[in-house]
Scaffold this motif. Structure first.
Motif, PDB file in Angstrom:
ATOM      1  N   ASN A 162       0.821  -1.217   0.000  1.00 40.29           N
ATOM      2  CA  ASN A 162       0.000   0.000   0.000  1.00 40.29           C
ATOM      3  C   ASN A 162       0.849   1.259   0.000  1.00 40.29           C
ATOM      4  O   ASN A 162       0.497   2.261  -0.625  1.00 40.29           O
ATOM      5  CB  ASN A 162      -0.941   0.004   1.207  1.00 40.29           C
ATOM      6  CG  ASN A 162      -2.050  -1.026   1.066  1.00 40.29           C
ATOM      7  OD1 ASN A 162      -2.209  -1.647   0.012  1.00 40.29           O
ATOM      8  ND2 ASN A 162      -2.811  -1.212   2.126  1.00 40.29           N
TER       9      ASN A 162
ATOM     10  N   THR B  88       1.998   1.802  -3.555  1.00 44.40           N
ATOM     11  CA  THR B  88       0.884   2.278  -4.376  1.00 44.40           C
ATOM     12  C   THR B  88       0.648   3.771  -4.176  1.00 44.40           C
ATOM     13  O   THR B  88       0.492   4.534  -5.141  1.00 44.40           O
ATOM     14  CB  THR B  88      -0.406   1.514  -4.020  1.00 44.40           C
ATOM     15  OG1 THR B  88      -0.191   0.111  -4.202  1.00 44.40           O
ATOM     16  CG2 THR B  88      -1.568   1.957  -4.896  1.00 44.40           C
TER      17      THR B  88
ATOM     18  N   LYS C 237      -2.101  -8.850   0.662  1.00 40.89           N
ATOM     19  CA  LYS C 237      -3.351  -8.539  -0.029  1.00 40.89           C
ATOM     20  C   LYS C 237      -4.382  -8.027   0.964  1.00 40.89           C
ATOM     21  O   LYS C 237      -4.489  -8.539   2.078  1.00 40.89           O
ATOM     22  CB  LYS C 237      -3.905  -9.790  -0.726  1.00 40.89           C
ATOM     23  CG  LYS C 237      -3.215 -10.138  -2.031  1.00 40.89           C
ATOM     24  CD  LYS C 237      -3.944 -11.283  -2.721  1.00 40.89           C
ATOM     25  CE  LYS C 237      -3.323 -11.608  -4.064  1.00 40.89           C
ATOM     26  NZ  LYS C 237      -4.055 -12.692  -4.750  1.00 40.89           N
ATOM     27  N   SER C 238      -5.145  -7.021   0.549  1.00 40.34           N
ATOM     28  CA  SER C 238      -6.197  -6.486   1.403  1.00 40.34           C
ATOM     29  C   SER C 238      -7.227  -5.769   0.544  1.00 40.34           C
ATOM     30  O   SER C 238      -6.944  -5.392  -0.601  1.00 40.34           O
ATOM     31  CB  SER C 238      -5.615  -5.502   2.429  1.00 40.34           C
ATOM     32  OG  SER C 238      -5.107  -4.345   1.773  1.00 40.34           O
ATOM     33  N   LEU C 239      -8.409  -5.574   1.099  1.00 36.91           N
ATOM     34  CA  LEU C 239      -9.441  -4.830   0.377  1.00 36.91           C
ATOM     35  C   LEU C 239      -9.004  -3.387   0.162  1.00 36.91           C
ATOM     36  O   LEU C 239      -9.230  -2.808  -0.902  1.00 36.91           O
ATOM     37  CB  LEU C 239     -10.768  -4.872   1.156  1.00 36.91           C
ATOM     38  CG  LEU C 239     -11.442  -6.241   1.256  1.00 36.91           C
ATOM     39  CD1 LEU C 239     -12.694  -6.147   2.105  1.00 36.91           C
ATOM     40  CD2 LEU C 239     -11.791  -6.760  -0.146  1.00 36.91           C
ATOM     41  N   LEU C 240      -8.343  -2.800   1.180  1.00 39.70           N
ATOM     42  CA  LEU C 240      -7.835  -1.435   1.044  1.00 39.70           C
ATOM     43  C   LEU C 240      -6.819  -1.365  -0.085  1.00 39.70           C
ATOM     44  O   LEU C 240      -6.823  -0.412  -0.881  1.00 39.70           O
ATOM     45  CB  LEU C 240      -7.193  -0.976   2.357  1.00 39.70           C
ATOM     46  CG  LEU C 240      -6.523   0.406   2.320  1.00 39.70           C
ATOM     47  CD1 LEU C 240      -7.535   1.494   1.961  1.00 39.70           C
ATOM     48  CD2 LEU C 240      -5.847   0.711   3.656  1.00 39.70           C
ATOM     49  N   GLY C 241      -5.966  -2.371  -0.173  1.00 45.24           N
ATOM     50  CA  GLY C 241      -4.961  -2.398  -1.228  1.00 45.24           C
ATOM     51  C   GLY C 241      -5.592  -2.448  -2.612  1.00 45.24           C
ATOM     52  O   GLY C 241      -5.131  -1.767  -3.540  1.00 45.24           O
TER      53      GLY C 241
ATOM     54  N   ILE D  64      -8.528  -1.314  -3.458  1.00 43.20           N
ATOM     55  CA  ILE D  64      -9.133  -0.002  -3.709  1.00 43.20           C
ATOM     56  C   ILE D  64      -8.060   1.016  -4.086  1.00 43.20           C
ATOM     57  O   ILE D  64      -8.188   1.764  -5.064  1.00 43.20           O
ATOM     58  CB  ILE D  64      -9.919   0.478  -2.475  1.00 43.20           C
ATOM     59  CG1 ILE D  64     -11.139  -0.413  -2.244  1.00 43.20           C
ATOM     60  CG2 ILE D  64     -10.345   1.937  -2.629  1.00 43.20           C
ATOM     61  CD1 ILE D  64     -11.844  -0.168  -0.925  1.00 43.20           C
ATOM     62  N   LEU D  65      -6.977   1.051  -3.304  1.00 43.23           N
ATOM     63  CA  LEU D  65      -5.892   1.996  -3.578  1.00 43.23           C
ATOM     64  C   LEU D  65      -5.277   1.761  -4.950  1.00 43.23           C
ATOM     65  O   LEU D  65      -4.930   2.710  -5.662  1.00 43.23           O
ATOM     66  CB  LEU D  65      -4.808   1.878  -2.504  1.00 43.23           C
ATOM     67  CG  LEU D  65      -5.151   2.407  -1.109  1.00 43.23           C
ATOM     68  CD1 LEU D  65      -4.018   2.094  -0.136  1.00 43.23           C
ATOM     69  CD2 LEU D  65      -5.412   3.917  -1.151  1.00 43.23           C
ATOM     70  N   ASN D  66      -5.159   0.501  -5.330  1.00 52.22           N
ATOM     71  CA  ASN D  66      -4.550   0.162  -6.610  1.00 52.22           C
ATOM     72  C   ASN D  66      -5.363   0.707  -7.776  1.00 52.22           C
ATOM     73  O   ASN D  66      -4.822   1.329  -8.694  1.00 52.22           O
ATOM     74  CB  ASN D  66      -4.407  -1.361  -6.719  1.00 52.22           C
ATOM     75  CG  ASN D  66      -3.532  -1.761  -7.888  1.00 52.22           C
ATOM     76  OD1 ASN D  66      -2.399  -1.307  -8.023  1.00 52.22           O
ATOM     77  ND2 ASN D  66      -4.065  -2.602  -8.760  1.00 52.22           N
TER      78      ASN D  66
END
Length: 200
Positions: A29, A32, A82-86, A88-90
């Motif tokens: 993150n 990114t 890996k994450s949901l925030l990651g 989204i940020l990507n």
């Protein structure tokens, strides 16, 4: 055929650096966000000072950004980040970075701002179609002919050309016109391929 297909070889070259970054505590993150921030900074700088000679920075930075995009993905996949925030940020980081860097061309004398805006909007549309495909099939679609890496290569090359041949800046209008057509084709391809999978 798109540049995305050579991504595995590019990742192999970056893997030693990715391991070092992981050992030093760098997260996917963070990479990114850094890529997006520097894209906005460079884009804003070119908009404020649209000197053709400065566009030599684009091919250099777009290559670095391509590497950063590969690095954040490798950190996420290979080091359990890996994450949901990651995710989204990507996605958001990419469209913000694209807009900031590509809109800089609209500030050059002789370049049609409307063509540049159209290419930015169609670039967003291709990524949106790729996400729609992922929603329908579970697989992010990167079908070409004008994916993210391909756009970076073309517009980086255009930046180099403008820096070396500032008297021919208007050539950018032809490039952006062709890009618009290829991006529309890419959007159709991505939606069509998603439908083919769901109907199979």
């Amino acid at each position: 055929m798109t540049l995305y297909e050579i991504k595995p070889k590019f990742q192999d070259l970056l893997r030693p650096l990715v391991r070092i970054l992981f050992i030093r505590g760098v997260t996917a993150n963070q990479v990114t966000v850094i890529a997006a921030i520097f894209s906005v900074m460079l884009g804003a700088g070119l908009m404020l000072y649209p000197d053709p000679s400065l566009y030599i920075l684009l091919p250099v930075f777009l290559f670095i950004r391509m590497a950063l995009n590969a690095i954040d993905g490798m950190l996420a996949r290979e080091f359990n980040q890996k994450s949901l925030l990651g995710a989204i940020l990507n996605e958001i980081g990419d469209i913000i970075a694209d807009a900031a860097l590509y809109l800089a061309f609209a500030f050059l004398a002789g370049v049609s701002p409307w063509l540049v805006f159209l290419v930015v909007l169609l670039s967003w549309l291709t990524e949106f179609c790729g996400v729609i495909a992922q929603t329908l099939t579970g697989i992010r679609n990167y079908r070409g002919p004008m994916g993210k890496s391909d756009r970076a290569f073309v517009l980086g090359s255009l930046g180099l050309f403008i820096a070396l041949c500032p008297q021919h800046t208007s050539v950018a209008n032809i490039v952006f016109g062709v890009l618009a057509l290829l991006l529309a084709w890419t959007s159709i391809n991505r939606c069509r391929s998603a439908l083919e999978v769901t109907n199979a």
